[in-house]
Design a protein around this motif. Sequence first.
Motif, short mmCIF file in Angstrom:
data_model
loop_
_atom_site.label_atom_id
_atom_site.label_comp_id
_atom_site.label_asym_id
_atom_site.label_seq_id
_atom_site.Cartn_x
_atom_site.Cartn_y
_atom_site.Cartn_z
N ASP A 2 -6.11 9.82 96.05
CA ASP A 2 -7.21 10.57 96.64
C ASP A 2 -6.94 10.73 98.14
N TYR A 3 -7.89 11.32 98.84
CA TYR A 3 -7.71 11.59 100.27
C TYR A 3 -7.39 10.32 101.05
N TYR A 4 -8.16 9.26 100.80
CA TYR A 4 -8.01 8.03 101.60
C TYR A 4 -6.68 7.33 101.33
N LYS A 5 -6.25 7.32 100.07
CA LYS A 5 -4.96 6.71 99.74
C LYS A 5 -3.81 7.51 100.34
N GLU A 11 0.00 7.64 107.17
CA GLU A 11 -0.07 6.83 108.39
C GLU A 11 0.95 5.69 108.39
N MET A 12 1.34 5.26 107.18
CA MET A 12 2.34 4.20 107.07
C MET A 12 3.77 4.76 107.13
N GLY A 13 3.87 6.08 107.31
CA GLY A 13 5.19 6.68 107.52
C GLY A 13 5.81 7.36 106.32
N LYS A 14 5.09 7.37 105.18
CA LYS A 14 5.65 8.03 104.00
C LYS A 14 5.15 9.48 103.96
N VAL A 15 6.03 10.39 104.35
CA VAL A 15 5.71 11.82 104.32
C VAL A 15 6.60 12.48 103.28
N LEU A 36 -1.32 15.15 108.47
CA LEU A 36 0.12 15.46 108.34
C LEU A 36 0.69 16.03 109.64
N GLU A 37 -0.07 16.90 110.29
CA GLU A 37 0.38 17.46 111.57
C GLU A 37 0.63 16.34 112.59
#
Length: 345
Positions: A2-5, A11-15, A36-37
Amino acid sequence: MDYYKLKKEIEMGKVRNLYLFYGEEQYFCEKIIKVLEQYAINTSFKDFNYEYMEGDSISIQRIENACETLPFMDERRMVIVKNFPYFQGGKVSKEEEKQIEYLSDYIKRMPNSTCLIFWQIEEIDRRKKLFQVIKKIGLVLDFQKLNAYALRQWINYYFKKKGKKIKKDALDFFIENSDYLSKNSTKTLIDILNEIHKIIDYVGDKEEILVEDIKKILPKRLENDIFKLVDAIGQRDKKIALKLLNDMLKEGENGLKILSMIARQFRILIQCKELKKRGYTPNEIANKLSLMPFIIKKGILQANYFEEKKLCQAIHSILDMDFKIKTGKIDDKLALEMLIYEYTN
């Protein structure tokens, strides 16, 4: 997911390098793209490493060119494609089929230095090949509207974030009058947010938000007046019932609409009575009827004023009046007054 996960993951660096965001709750689509930006690219070089395309400006060639361009002074480029028409239903030409086939193949081998985001506001056909490919190799997220519990949490959180507290009865009143949870409602969190900002502006430095504050800001909802009207009928209070009816008509409410809403409320009361007899709890009844628990709790109390037989008779009377109004045999105001007289005597 979901959005929060997903927010936490980014934020933990997994893009990831491929996303598809869609759904009724566009508020979350916009929010996650902003996240993401912030984390996918260095904002100092955004002018070089960010590309946005929408509507007529979209072509498969342009998507490929944007994805193939190497990032400048950064490890990643971000490409946003909004409302890509090939996610929608309907027939496509043979040439368009070839284009979709090409894009579906291309995204499997596009550079890892690209973060490609498809952002859809329009309806999506999940059977489309492009959708299936993205689902397999990327991340697809359907942002649905919040349920009653999540909406309460979200509103509470937002007021708290702004240094405000909202009392439970005020929160109940706000949600009930916001029309967000109503079936077929087009309201989104963006609309709720606008109302929250109005309330915050209205209360100024005051920390606690009360029902009275919200009443000054939110427009009245017909459902609330109907509930009060049915309550007055149930308590055999003819004077109050007629006053409520006249107030609604003076405010421009349509007589037939008022009649249909009274019928709806009577049906809810019948369902509350029946399900309660079967041993359902108020929360279980709320889930079954897709209504908020506090509406059901009030409905169960209101149902005590009526015998089930009387409620069924009232619905038949309303159907008869509806027919007579539509065929010009009776005036809508007179029909509503007759209904009140009949069931308050």
